[in-house]
Design a protein around this motif. Structure first.
Motif, PDB file in Angstrom:
ATOM      1  N   ARG A  41       4.347  -9.414 -37.310  1.00  0.00           N
ATOM      2  CA  ARG A  41       5.676  -9.608 -36.732  1.00  0.00           C
ATOM      3  C   ARG A  41       6.529 -10.525 -37.597  1.00  0.00           C
ATOM      4  O   ARG A  41       7.673 -10.807 -37.260  1.00  0.00           O
ATOM      5  CB  ARG A  41       5.559 -10.170 -35.317  1.00  0.00           C
ATOM      6  CG  ARG A  41       4.860  -9.229 -34.327  1.00  0.00           C
ATOM      7  CD  ARG A  41       4.879  -9.790 -32.919  1.00  0.00           C
ATOM      8  NE  ARG A  41       4.263  -8.884 -31.961  1.00  0.00           N
ATOM      9  CZ  ARG A  41       4.890  -7.877 -31.355  1.00  0.00           C
ATOM     10  NH1 ARG A  41       6.169  -7.638 -31.631  1.00  0.00           N
ATOM     11  NH2 ARG A  41       4.266  -7.112 -30.475  1.00  0.00           N
ATOM     12  N   THR A  42       5.953 -11.034 -38.676  1.00  0.00           N
ATOM     13  CA  THR A  42       6.674 -11.904 -39.600  1.00  0.00           C
ATOM     14  C   THR A  42       6.488 -11.386 -41.017  1.00  0.00           C
ATOM     15  O   THR A  42       5.593 -10.593 -41.298  1.00  0.00           O
ATOM     16  CB  THR A  42       6.158 -13.359 -39.526  1.00  0.00           C
ATOM     17  OG1 THR A  42       4.772 -13.389 -39.928  1.00  0.00           O
ATOM     18  CG2 THR A  42       6.259 -13.905 -38.107  1.00  0.00           C
ATOM     19  N   GLY A  43       7.342 -11.833 -41.932  1.00  0.00           N
ATOM     20  CA  GLY A  43       7.205 -11.480 -43.340  1.00  0.00           C
ATOM     21  C   GLY A  43       8.014 -10.256 -43.729  1.00  0.00           C
ATOM     22  O   GLY A  43       8.783  -9.698 -42.939  1.00  0.00           O
ATOM     23  N   ALA A  44       7.799  -9.826 -44.969  1.00  0.00           N
ATOM     24  CA  ALA A  44       8.609  -8.751 -45.555  1.00  0.00           C
ATOM     25  C   ALA A  44       8.447  -7.413 -44.846  1.00  0.00           C
ATOM     26  O   ALA A  44       9.338  -6.564 -44.903  1.00  0.00           O
ATOM     27  CB  ALA A  44       8.241  -8.595 -47.030  1.00  0.00           C
ATOM     28  N   TYR A  45       7.328  -7.214 -44.172  1.00  0.00           N
ATOM     29  CA  TYR A  45       7.061  -5.914 -43.559  1.00  0.00           C
ATOM     30  C   TYR A  45       7.278  -5.928 -42.054  1.00  0.00           C
ATOM     31  O   TYR A  45       6.997  -4.945 -41.370  1.00  0.00           O
ATOM     32  CB  TYR A  45       5.637  -5.466 -43.902  1.00  0.00           C
ATOM     33  CG  TYR A  45       5.404  -5.460 -45.390  1.00  0.00           C
ATOM     34  CD1 TYR A  45       5.877  -4.418 -46.180  1.00  0.00           C
ATOM     35  CD2 TYR A  45       4.773  -6.526 -46.025  1.00  0.00           C
ATOM     36  CE1 TYR A  45       5.712  -4.421 -47.552  1.00  0.00           C
ATOM     37  CE2 TYR A  45       4.605  -6.542 -47.408  1.00  0.00           C
ATOM     38  CZ  TYR A  45       5.076  -5.490 -48.163  1.00  0.00           C
ATOM     39  OH  TYR A  45       4.924  -5.502 -49.522  1.00  0.00           O
ATOM     40  N   ALA A  46       7.794  -7.033 -41.532  1.00  0.00           N
ATOM     41  CA  ALA A  46       8.009  -7.163 -40.090  1.00  0.00           C
ATOM     42  C   ALA A  46       8.937  -6.102 -39.504  1.00  0.00           C
ATOM     43  O   ALA A  46       8.685  -5.619 -38.394  1.00  0.00           O
ATOM     44  CB  ALA A  46       8.528  -8.560 -39.766  1.00  0.00           C
ATOM     45  N   PRO A  47      10.038  -5.709 -40.195  1.00  0.00           N
ATOM     46  CA  PRO A  47      10.916  -4.700 -39.588  1.00  0.00           C
ATOM     47  C   PRO A  47      10.186  -3.415 -39.209  1.00  0.00           C
ATOM     48  O   PRO A  47      10.567  -2.733 -38.257  1.00  0.00           O
ATOM     49  CB  PRO A  47      11.965  -4.445 -40.681  1.00  0.00           C
ATOM     50  CG  PRO A  47      12.019  -5.726 -41.447  1.00  0.00           C
ATOM     51  CD  PRO A  47      10.591  -6.208 -41.470  1.00  0.00           C
ATOM     52  N   ILE A  74      -7.794  -3.633 -19.273  1.00  0.00           N
ATOM     53  CA  ILE A  74      -7.733  -3.981 -20.691  1.00  0.00           C
ATOM     54  C   ILE A  74      -7.232  -5.408 -20.846  1.00  0.00           C
ATOM     55  O   ILE A  74      -6.258  -5.807 -20.201  1.00  0.00           O
ATOM     56  CB  ILE A  74      -6.796  -3.022 -21.449  1.00  0.00           C
ATOM     57  CG1 ILE A  74      -7.373  -1.612 -21.471  1.00  0.00           C
ATOM     58  CG2 ILE A  74      -6.535  -3.519 -22.874  1.00  0.00           C
ATOM     59  CD1 ILE A  74      -6.402  -0.557 -21.986  1.00  0.00           C
ATOM     60  N   SER A  75      -7.893  -6.176 -21.679  1.00  0.00           N
ATOM     61  CA  SER A  75      -7.350  -7.451 -22.145  1.00  0.00           C
ATOM     62  C   SER A  75      -7.123  -7.317 -23.641  1.00  0.00           C
ATOM     63  O   SER A  75      -7.767  -6.500 -24.305  1.00  0.00           O
ATOM     64  CB  SER A  75      -8.297  -8.619 -21.843  1.00  0.00           C
ATOM     65  OG  SER A  75      -9.503  -8.490 -22.566  1.00  0.00           O
ATOM     66  N   PHE A  76      -6.197  -8.068 -24.166  1.00  0.00           N
ATOM     67  CA  PHE A  76      -5.898  -7.959 -25.600  1.00  0.00           C
ATOM     68  C   PHE A  76      -5.370  -9.284 -26.117  1.00  0.00           C
ATOM     69  O   PHE A  76      -4.922 -10.150 -25.365  1.00  0.00           O
ATOM     70  CB  PHE A  76      -4.883  -6.845 -25.869  1.00  0.00           C
ATOM     71  CG  PHE A  76      -3.526  -7.064 -25.256  1.00  0.00           C
ATOM     72  CD1 PHE A  76      -2.527  -7.730 -25.959  1.00  0.00           C
ATOM     73  CD2 PHE A  76      -3.251  -6.615 -23.977  1.00  0.00           C
ATOM     74  CE1 PHE A  76      -1.270  -7.939 -25.387  1.00  0.00           C
ATOM     75  CE2 PHE A  76      -2.004  -6.812 -23.404  1.00  0.00           C
ATOM     76  CZ  PHE A  76      -1.012  -7.478 -24.114  1.00  0.00           C
ATOM     77  N   GLU A  77      -5.458  -9.420 -27.423  1.00  0.00           N
ATOM     78  CA  GLU A  77      -4.930 -10.605 -28.085  1.00  0.00           C
ATOM     79  C   GLU A  77      -4.384 -10.212 -29.446  1.00  0.00           C
ATOM     80  O   GLU A  77      -5.065  -9.533 -30.220  1.00  0.00           O
ATOM     81  CB  GLU A  77      -6.018 -11.675 -28.248  1.00  0.00           C
ATOM     82  CG  GLU A  77      -5.517 -12.962 -28.891  1.00  0.00           C
ATOM     83  CD  GLU A  77      -6.597 -14.024 -29.010  1.00  0.00           C
ATOM     84  OE1 GLU A  77      -6.462 -14.910 -29.869  1.00  0.00           O
ATOM     85  OE2 GLU A  77      -7.588 -13.952 -28.244  1.00  0.00           O
ATOM     86  N   GLU A  78      -3.171 -10.614 -29.726  1.00  0.00           N
ATOM     87  CA  GLU A  78      -2.568 -10.352 -31.027  1.00  0.00           C
ATOM     88  C   GLU A  78      -3.017 -11.386 -32.053  1.00  0.00           C
ATOM     89  O   GLU A  78      -3.259 -12.549 -31.714  1.00  0.00           O
ATOM     90  CB  GLU A  78      -1.040 -10.371 -30.931  1.00  0.00           C
ATOM     91  CG  GLU A  78      -0.452  -9.216 -30.166  1.00  0.00           C
ATOM     92  CD  GLU A  78       1.057  -9.118 -30.339  1.00  0.00           C
ATOM     93  OE1 GLU A  78       1.623  -9.878 -31.164  1.00  0.00           O
ATOM     94  OE2 GLU A  78       1.674  -8.280 -29.658  1.00  0.00           O
ATOM     95  N   CYS A  79      -3.089 -10.955 -33.309  1.00  0.00           N
ATOM     96  CA  CYS A  79      -3.360 -11.870 -34.419  1.00  0.00           C
ATOM     97  C   CYS A  79      -2.470 -11.469 -35.588  1.00  0.00           C
ATOM     98  O   CYS A  79      -2.478 -10.311 -36.013  1.00  0.00           O
ATOM     99  CB  CYS A  79      -4.829 -11.831 -34.825  1.00  0.00           C
ATOM    100  SG  CYS A  79      -5.293 -13.142 -35.995  1.00  0.00           S
ATOM    101  N   GLU A  80      -1.690 -12.400 -36.074  1.00  0.00           N
ATOM    102  CA  GLU A  80      -0.708 -12.158 -37.128  1.00  0.00           C
ATOM    103  C   GLU A  80      -1.367 -12.134 -38.506  1.00  0.00           C
ATOM    104  O   GLU A  80      -2.018 -13.097 -38.915  1.00  0.00           O
ATOM    105  CB  GLU A  80       0.365 -13.246 -37.087  1.00  0.00           C
ATOM    106  CG  GLU A  80       1.397 -13.184 -38.183  1.00  0.00           C
ATOM    107  CD  GLU A  80       2.297 -11.955 -38.093  1.00  0.00           C
ATOM    108  OE1 GLU A  80       2.623 -11.393 -39.163  1.00  0.00           O
ATOM    109  OE2 GLU A  80       2.659 -11.559 -36.965  1.00  0.00           O
ATOM    110  N   THR A  81      -1.200 -11.011 -39.211  1.00  0.00           N
ATOM    111  CA  THR A  81      -1.773 -10.881 -40.550  1.00  0.00           C
ATOM    112  C   THR A  81      -0.733 -11.029 -41.652  1.00  0.00           C
ATOM    113  O   THR A  81      -1.094 -11.299 -42.795  1.00  0.00           O
ATOM    114  CB  THR A  81      -2.457  -9.511 -40.733  1.00  0.00           C
ATOM    115  OG1 THR A  81      -1.463  -8.480 -40.814  1.00  0.00           O
ATOM    116  CG2 THR A  81      -3.405  -9.212 -39.578  1.00  0.00           C
ATOM    117  N   GLY A  82       0.540 -10.803 -41.325  1.00  0.00           N
ATOM    118  CA  GLY A  82       1.563 -10.818 -42.371  1.00  0.00           C
ATOM    119  C   GLY A  82       1.343  -9.743 -43.420  1.00  0.00           C
ATOM    120  O   GLY A  82       1.896  -9.819 -44.513  1.00  0.00           O
TER     121      GLY A  82
END
Length: 444
Positions: A41-47, A74-82
């Protein structure tokens, strides 16, 4: 600009908090299936990464709103990879111990790294439309599932399409095709197939790598202006795609002779170019923008209509939102298929879900029931075939929206792909000192 950055950061933070608020650990409740969600959700590829992630998460919320998977929530968790391989591996290591169902890396580089880890951890990888092309060979890659298509199927279909435009494959002889590609494992994947097709048909393949993140392409398009290729294939992601289109406009290269892979054919790729991108073509990984589909209407009602939407309502049904939603759906269906064998109403292990993904049977009746009528074709996997389908369409930007440019569906040519896949898979097995799976392993 500062206000914009603050707003963006706040939105990212809110999205992360929302996911955590609705996504406790799999062990927090007795009957929850945990889905790790790797995002950028962040960085150059976020769009491009954001709408995919929103579609992925919204589908998980939708399944919960409809009662879960045979009663299993369902449970879930996001993890930002950039989009960084090292961060992707960190996310994997952090989330795998929480009872991870399946990982979807959303990066070919991360896929390469996790391919080494998945067999030990017994957690399947879904790489729908990306990853290792040779992992279609389920006898060699037990834990990888490049569902719906690989970069070899994509490249093969693009060559088929321009051959049809030229009046037959024989007329490709002497033509020039330039591949403008992201200089990464993602961008390099189609080269082997295109080289094979080049030898078969006699066209001149020009390889033009673009460095991360792809903003600077003036030298690349100077070569295109000098070499005057008949067609340009664009293998870009994120800002690289709009940058390529802007350079094509600046150098006068006809957009109607540009063809993007399915990661280069969504709304974020063209919106900044607008009418100047008119005529640009891209593969649709079966689906395109599908705002009128039943599943979109259901999600608008059951998720967004109840104030639970992950992103803006107006993106629901757009190309990358649909891609994320379809990827999520196939993971959920893998769990449900596993439950048919190992017990409905039970939480499935990664190993059980792997069996489910290897035995997917999403026929048209099932897809229609799920709300995907007209969106995609049936998917059927097996021990040997972890691809499940290799069909695609093309859509074209008309200056304001994406529309299917032809009713034609193309299927990748297995007489070309299968020998390439097996040779590459055999090479991988030899390098890793591994053996092909036996029949007994296929039935387990």
């Amino acid at each position: 600009m500062k206000l914009k950055h603050i707003a963006t950061a706040a939105a990212v933070c809110a999205a992360g908090l929302a996911s955590l608020a609705t996504a406790p650990s799999a062990f927090a409740q007795a009957k929850e299936q945990f889905f790790p969600v790797l995002v950028y959700r962040t960085g150059a590829y976020a769009p491009n990464g954001v709408p995919f992630a929103n579609g992925y998460v919204d589908y998980l919320k939708y399944v919960n709103a409809k009662g879960g998977m045979n009663g299993v929530k369902i449970s879930f968790e996001e993890c930002e990879t950039g989009y960084a391989t090292d961060k992707g591996v960190e996310c994997y290591e952090r989330l795998k111990g929480k009872g991870a169902t399946v990982f979807q890396p959303l990066s070919t580089g991360i896929t390469f790294a996790l391919t080494e880890k998945a067999p030990t951890d017994k957690i399947p990888l879904i790489t729908a439309g990306y990853g290792r092309a040779d992992s279609a060979d389920g006898l060699a890659f037990k834990w990888n599932f490049p569902l719906l298509g690989s970069y070899w199927t994509a490249a093969d279909i693009l060559v088929q399409h321009i051959a049809k435009k030229e009046g037959g494959a024989a007329n490709l002889k002497g033509k020039k095709i330039a591949l403008v590609y992201h200089d990464s494992p993602f961008g390099k994947e189609p080269i082997a197939l295109l080289q094979e097709r080049s030898k078969m048909h006699g066209f001149d393949l020009q390889l033009l790598p673009v460095a991360h993140p792809g903003v600077e392409q003036k030298a690349t398009w100077l070569q295109i202006r000098q070499n005057r290729p008949d067609y340009v294939f664009l293998w870009g992601w994120g800002v690289m795609n709009s940058a390529a289109l802007k350079e094509a406009v600046a150098t006068g290269f006809p957009r109607e002779k540009m063809y993007g892979v399915w990661w280069s054919g969504a709304e974020p790729d063209v919106k900044d170019v607008g009418a100047n991108a008119k005529g640009y073509n891209a593969l649709a990984m079966q689906h395109g923008a599908e705002p009128n589909s039943k599943i979109v209407q259901d999600i608008l009602k059951e998720v967004h209509g109840k104030g639970q939407g992950t992103g803006p309502k107006d993106e629901v049904g757009q190309v990358l939102y649909m891609r994320g939603m379809i990827s999520s759906m196939m993971a959920v269906e893998g769990v449900k298929r596993a439950q048919e064998k190992f017990g409905k109403g039970k939480v499935m292990t990664g190993e059980q879900v792997r069996w489910g993904l290897e035995n997917l049977a999403l026929d048209q009746k099932k897809l229609d029931t799920l709300g995907f009528a007209g969106v995609m074709r049936p998917v059927s996997t097996s021990c040997a075939d972890h691809l499940g389908a290799s069909w695609a369409r093309l859509h074209t930007w008309d200056g304001a929206k994406w529309s299917f440019s032809s009713s034609d569906w193309y299927e990748a040519d297995n007489s070309i792909l299968k020998p390439l896949v097996k040779a590459s898979a055999d090479k991988y097995l030899a390098e890793k000192k591994l053996q092909r799976r036996e029949n007994a392993d296929c039935s387990s």
